[in-house]
Design an enzyme around this catalytic site. Structure first.
Site, PDB file in Angstrom:
ATOM      1  N   CYS A   1     -10.551   2.775  -5.265  1.00  0.00           N
ATOM      2  CA  CYS A   1     -10.633   3.051  -3.837  1.00  0.00           C
ATOM      3  C   CYS A   1     -10.635   4.569  -3.710  1.00  0.00           C
ATOM      4  O   CYS A   1     -10.020   5.254  -4.520  1.00  0.00           O
ATOM      5  CB  CYS A   1      -9.394   2.455  -3.158  1.00  0.00           C
ATOM      6  SG  CYS A   1      -9.129   3.003  -1.464  1.00  0.00           S
TER       7      CYS A   1
ATOM      8  N   ASP B   1     -13.053   2.241   4.513  1.00  0.00           N
ATOM      9  CA  ASP B   1     -11.904   2.109   5.407  1.00  0.00           C
ATOM     10  C   ASP B   1     -12.329   1.514   6.736  1.00  0.00           C
ATOM     11  O   ASP B   1     -11.481   1.183   7.568  1.00  0.00           O
ATOM     12  CB  ASP B   1     -11.252   3.480   5.645  1.00  0.00           C
ATOM     13  CG  ASP B   1     -10.225   3.794   4.576  1.00  0.00           C
ATOM     14  OD1 ASP B   1      -9.858   2.876   3.820  1.00  0.00           O
ATOM     15  OD2 ASP B   1      -9.789   4.954   4.487  1.00  0.00           O
TER      16      ASP B   1
ATOM     17  N   ASP C   1      -6.117   4.720  -5.598  1.00  0.00           N
ATOM     18  CA  ASP C   1      -6.724   5.440  -4.477  1.00  0.00           C
ATOM     19  C   ASP C   1      -6.948   6.903  -4.851  1.00  0.00           C
ATOM     20  O   ASP C   1      -6.346   7.439  -5.788  1.00  0.00           O
ATOM     21  CB  ASP C   1      -5.763   5.322  -3.278  1.00  0.00           C
ATOM     22  CG  ASP C   1      -6.444   5.495  -1.941  1.00  0.00           C
ATOM     23  OD1 ASP C   1      -7.628   5.883  -1.918  1.00  0.00           O
ATOM     24  OD2 ASP C   1      -5.780   5.245  -0.912  1.00  0.00           O
ATOM     25  N   MET C   2      -7.767   7.589  -4.076  1.00  0.00           N
ATOM     26  CA  MET C   2      -8.047   9.015  -4.288  1.00  0.00           C
ATOM     27  C   MET C   2      -8.557   9.540  -2.955  1.00  0.00           C
ATOM     28  O   MET C   2      -9.636   9.157  -2.519  1.00  0.00           O
ATOM     29  CB  MET C   2      -9.112   9.122  -5.381  1.00  0.00           C
ATOM     30  CG  MET C   2      -9.359  10.484  -5.917  1.00  0.00           C
ATOM     31  SD  MET C   2     -10.577  11.361  -4.932  1.00  0.00           S
ATOM     32  CE  MET C   2     -11.041  12.648  -6.039  1.00  0.00           C
ATOM     33  N   ASN C   3      -7.747  10.378  -2.303  1.00  0.00           N
ATOM     34  CA  ASN C   3      -7.995  10.635  -0.890  1.00  0.00           C
ATOM     35  C   ASN C   3      -8.426  12.035  -0.498  1.00  0.00           C
ATOM     36  O   ASN C   3      -8.281  12.404   0.661  1.00  0.00           O
ATOM     37  CB  ASN C   3      -6.739  10.271  -0.086  1.00  0.00           C
ATOM     38  CG  ASN C   3      -6.632   8.766   0.098  1.00  0.00           C
ATOM     39  OD1 ASN C   3      -7.543   8.145   0.619  1.00  0.00           O
ATOM     40  ND2 ASN C   3      -5.538   8.191  -0.361  1.00  0.00           N
TER      41      ASN C   3
ATOM     42  N   ASP D   1       0.831  -1.207   0.000  1.00  0.00           N
ATOM     43  CA  ASP D   1       0.000   0.000   0.000  1.00  0.00           C
ATOM     44  C   ASP D   1       0.863   1.254   0.000  1.00  0.00           C
ATOM     45  O   ASP D   1       2.056   1.217  -0.353  1.00  0.00           O
ATOM     46  CB  ASP D   1      -0.968  -0.074   1.202  1.00  0.00           C
ATOM     47  CG  ASP D   1      -2.300   0.605   0.942  1.00  0.00           C
ATOM     48  OD1 ASP D   1      -2.335   1.850   1.037  1.00  0.00           O
ATOM     49  OD2 ASP D   1      -3.289  -0.086   0.632  1.00  0.00           O
ATOM     50  N   ASP D   2       0.289   2.335   0.409  1.00  0.00           N
ATOM     51  CA  ASP D   2       0.889   3.668   0.407  1.00  0.00           C
ATOM     52  C   ASP D   2       2.266   3.697   1.088  1.00  0.00           C
ATOM     53  O   ASP D   2       2.463   3.057   2.123  1.00  0.00           O
ATOM     54  CB  ASP D   2      -0.091   4.582   1.166  1.00  0.00           C
ATOM     55  CG  ASP D   2       0.209   6.038   0.986  1.00  0.00           C
ATOM     56  OD1 ASP D   2       1.226   6.373   0.364  1.00  0.00           O
ATOM     57  OD2 ASP D   2      -0.602   6.846   1.481  1.00  0.00           O
TER      58      ASP D   2
HETATM   59  C1  DGJ Z   1      -7.107   5.243   1.928  1.00  0.00           C
HETATM   60  C2  DGJ Z   1      -7.432   3.818   1.622  1.00  0.00           C
HETATM   61  O1  DGJ Z   1      -8.799   3.598   1.745  1.00  0.00           O
HETATM   62  C3  DGJ Z   1      -6.642   2.913   2.535  1.00  0.00           C
HETATM   63  O2  DGJ Z   1      -6.989   1.581   2.330  1.00  0.00           O
HETATM   64  C4  DGJ Z   1      -5.184   3.148   2.282  1.00  0.00           C
HETATM   65  O3  DGJ Z   1      -4.832   2.737   0.998  1.00  0.00           O
HETATM   66  C5  DGJ Z   1      -4.830   4.606   2.497  1.00  0.00           C
HETATM   67  N1  DGJ Z   1      -5.693   5.474   1.740  1.00  0.00           N
HETATM   68  C6  DGJ Z   1      -3.410   4.879   2.117  1.00  0.00           C
HETATM   69  O4  DGJ Z   1      -3.084   6.189   2.164  1.00  0.00           O
END
Ligand code: DGJ
Length: 728
Positions: A522, A544, A474-476, A362-363
């Site tokens: 995600c 999450d 991902d996109m946060n 992951d990240d």
């Molecule tokens: C948000 C994702 O939903 C998580 O599973 C993880 O990948 C984090 N970002 C990583 O920054």
């Protein structure tokens, strides 16, 4: 499936069990006549109520405004007299807005055209009706598309707007679908929530005014969902009427239900008009995304199964859609940013020994990303964390017999990055204003082709550098400060949609160049769990929140619309990192069966007892995977409603086997065994459950009895097998 009846000027679209009808009134206004149970053709144009005051304009021109404000418009326009929710607004060269869209022709054809640059339902056995409406004054043509499939009860709608005039116009609203019907005191169902609490089912009466569910965050969002249903008050899982709309789009949306003064209900769905403005020069067109409509005369269950089948058969394209997905272990909750090659290999070794099939890194593997405040945009492997590079790590993981997957967040840029140092203008920003950071990051201006190319090349280079078989995209953060130096002032209102088109283009390029890649979308958990994303990735990380109990409500809301094969679900650590709850490992495993199975914990640190349970959980996943991927879904009980237990059932298409997933959230003392009524079986077939035989009818109408389990958070899977031939 689609017919036009000249004498009555009626369009009739039939699906397996439904009929949709529209008619042309006064030779020019397209009105909605009927949507519901399948009907034989009959002249139902009386439903347009044009024989009543205010009549049609050719009969009573002095009351034209009242006509426009009460006629059941198929695609409502505004500014000329219809004061209800409108689907389209255009500002013309005079700076004025006001339309009157009149019928100008139609065509019916086999198949379904692609929607340029957008995700959409596809496939064989389909017919499409295209109706042209025109406003000669402004110089626009609007093409309404309706598609039906032989094997589905859903109806697909989309809209294309064309400038047929000589001057540029500004499209300020272009919704994709509207449905107007007599209001029968419907209730409204929507999905809403927050981060880690996505897609909870909400139901409420609509007494007056409007109900709105929407996103202006640039993503379909954690908070709301691009879905709206009007249901009869008696509607349950198994009975009652449902009129549902679902949007095949991942950005801003508006879904609105409006009760009107004349006792009708207007539902509309499309790209959110807030800050939306698309310039259309002469000859140019704008394609609005697709909306899926479903009518069910047998409650929410039938709507869910219609959508599940449609998405499985006609939306998801990945070659994985009908295949078993590898059981994965993701290191996010195991290590967060604190990992290195050795740690990952240790996790992989222990995972492989237990039967886990893929390690997802992951990240935190790129730039100098030690936490979430840097390096997005610098897609270069951090060799301090991963000595020997990605190739070495992936080869070692492969040697253990495991696949390897990797995380990206391609749409973002950290102010602390080499990319930002070089191209600060590549981040969205408003002139003269510092953009607001979220998670210390900014959003890339994907309206610029050079940015899209840079991002694409970065991902592609990494994927070519080692044997990577899975990507978590991902996109946060939500979009804000949406401004671009690269676009003219009168085009800034195009940015949110251009951004979405660019995300779709990037994912299209990715799956075209890497057709065997398993892509999982995600967005901070489930902020972009929508049909648009399913067109590119066969699975999406659901939330999450990996707590087995919180997940019951999140998964119930998600299952309402999406096939379980699309739902990313993992077993995670305890106490749960989001809510601190402690649940049995077994229950976590059973809850995670509601999707693509995996682990999200440090396998090197869990107890011996839990470790020993992993192979059994994987075997259970493998056993139920075909059923979960292909079967029919039935919701039996909802923890959200009863606050005590959750239960759903999956039945194979031939009804020969089923599995019932039961979670007892609360142990109630001094109550008798619990009755569970199954659904979807063959009445006369004989089934075996726990070594005892029952007819399908007995299981469905009398039910099964289950002993209370001792303690909170207990779970079981009940297997149902047909033992004698069906007699029906
Ligand atoms: C948000 C994702 O939903 C998580 O599973 C993880 O990948 C984090 N970002 C990583 O920054």
């Amino acid at each position: 499936m689609i017919s036009y009846h000249h004498e009555t000027k009626i369009f009739k679209l039939d699906t397996q069990t439904t009929t949709y009808m529209m008619g042309i009134a006064d030779n020019k206004y397209l009105g909605h006549i009927y949507y519901g149970k399948k009907l034989e053709y009959q002249d139902l144009s009386y439903m347009l109520r044009t024989q009543e005051h205010p009549f049609v304009p050719s009969k009573l021109s002095r009351e034209k405004l009242s006509f426009l404000d009460s006629f059941p418009m198929e695609y409502p326009f505004s500014g000329t007299g219809d004061f209800r929710e409108s689907c389209i607004d255009i500002r013309d060269k005079n700076g004025q807005s006001g339309l009157e869209l009149l019928y100008a022709g139609h065509r019916i054809y086999d198949g379904k055209d692609k929607l340029q640059g957008l995700p959409a339902v596809w496939g064989e056995g389909c017919q499409t009706l295209e109706i042209a409406l025109e406003d000669v004054c402004v110089g626009v043509r609007v093409l309404l598309s309706y598609s039906v499939f032989e094997d589905s009860d859903a109806l697909m709608r989309s809209v294309k707007v064309e400038n047929i005039g000589t001057d540029a116009v500004y499209l300020e609203r272009a919704l994709s679908a509207c449905l107007e019907m007599d209001d029968e005191d419907f209730e409204i169902i929507s999905l809403s929530g927050a981060w880690a609490r996505e897609r909870h089912i909400k139901r409420q009466p609509l007494l007056s005014g409007s109900f709105v569910t929407e996103s202006v965050r640039g993503e379909s969002s954690h908070q709301d969902h691009p879905f709206l249903a009007a249901v009869s008050q008696n509607c349950t899982q198994t009975c009652g009427d449902v009129y549902a709309m679902h949007f095949v789009y991942s950005g801003n949306f508006l879904a609105k239900a409006q009760r009107t003064q004349f006792g009708s209900l207007r539902m509309a769905l499309g790209i959110h008009p807030d800050r939306f403005c698309w310039k259309l020069r002469a000859g140019e067109t704008f394609q609005a995304p697709e909306a899926v409509l479903v009518y069910s005369d047998a409650g929410l269950g039938k709507m869910s199964r219609t959508l599940h089948d449609l998405y499985r058969n006609h939306l998801i394209r990945s070659s994985y859609k009908d295949k078993e997905r590898p059981v994965l272990i993701n290191n996010w909750e195991a290590t967060y940013f604190d990992f290195h090659t050795e740690k990952l290999i240790e996790i992989a070794k222990q995972s492989a020994a237990l039967g886990i099939e893929m390690l997802v890194m992951d990240d935190g593997w790129f730039g100098h990303r030690e936490n979430d405040d840097s390096s997005l945009g610098d897609w270069i492997v951090n060799e301090e964390k991963l000595p020997g590079g990605l190739k070495y790590l992936v080869d070692e993981v492969n040697k253990l017999g495991m696949k390897f997957g990797i995380w990206f967040e391609p749409e973002m840029i950290s102010p602390d990055s080499k990319l930002y140092e070089k191209h600060p203008d590549w981040a969205f920003h408003l002139k003269g204003r510092m953009p607001s950071r979220a998670r210390d990051q900014l959003v890339l201006d994907l309206s610029r082709p050079e940015v899209v190319d840079y991002i694409y090349d970065s991902i592609s280079n990494i994927l070519h550098s080692a044997n990577i078989e899975y990507v978590k995209w991902d996109m946060n953060r939500a979009l804000a400060d949406i401004g671009s130096d690269a676009l003219a002032p009168d085009r800034q209102g195009e940015l949110s949609h251009r951004y979405m088109l660019a995300v779709y283009e990037l994912q299209e390029r990715l799956i075209t160049e890497f057709p065997d890649l398993l892509l999982e979308n995600c967005s901070s958990g489930g902020a972009r769990f929508d049909p648009g994303m399913l067109y590119y990735s066969p699975q999406i990380w659901c939330s999450d929140d990996t707590d087995a109990i919180e997940r019951l409500m999140i998964q119930e809301g998600t299952q309402l619309l999406y096939p379980m094969s699309a739902i990313g679900a993992h077993v995670s650590d305890c106490p749960n990192h989001t809510v601190g709850r402690v649940t049995p490992f077994e229950t976590r495993g059973i809850t995670a069966l509601a999707g693509t199975f995996g682990y999200e914990l440090d396998i090197t640190k869990i107890s011996e007892q839990e470790r020993n349970m992993v192979p059994g959980q994987i075997a259970a996943y493998k056993k139920y995977a075909p059923l979960i991927r292909e079967g029919n879904y039935y919701r039996i009980a909802s923890y959200r409603e009863n606050h005590k237990y959750d239960c759903y059932e999956i039945v194979s298409k031939d009804r020969s086997q089923a599995a019932v997933f039961f979670v007892q959230v609360m142990h109630e003392p001094s109550v008798k065994s619990r009755k569970i009524k199954l659904q979807g079986l063959s009445e006369h077939a004989v089934y075996e459950v726990d070594g005892r035989q029952y007819t399908g009818a007995a299981l469905m109408y009398a039910g099964l009895l289950r002993e209370r389990m001792y303690g909170d958070f207990q779970a079981e899977v009940i297997e149902v097998h047909q033992v004698s031939d069906r007699t029906e």
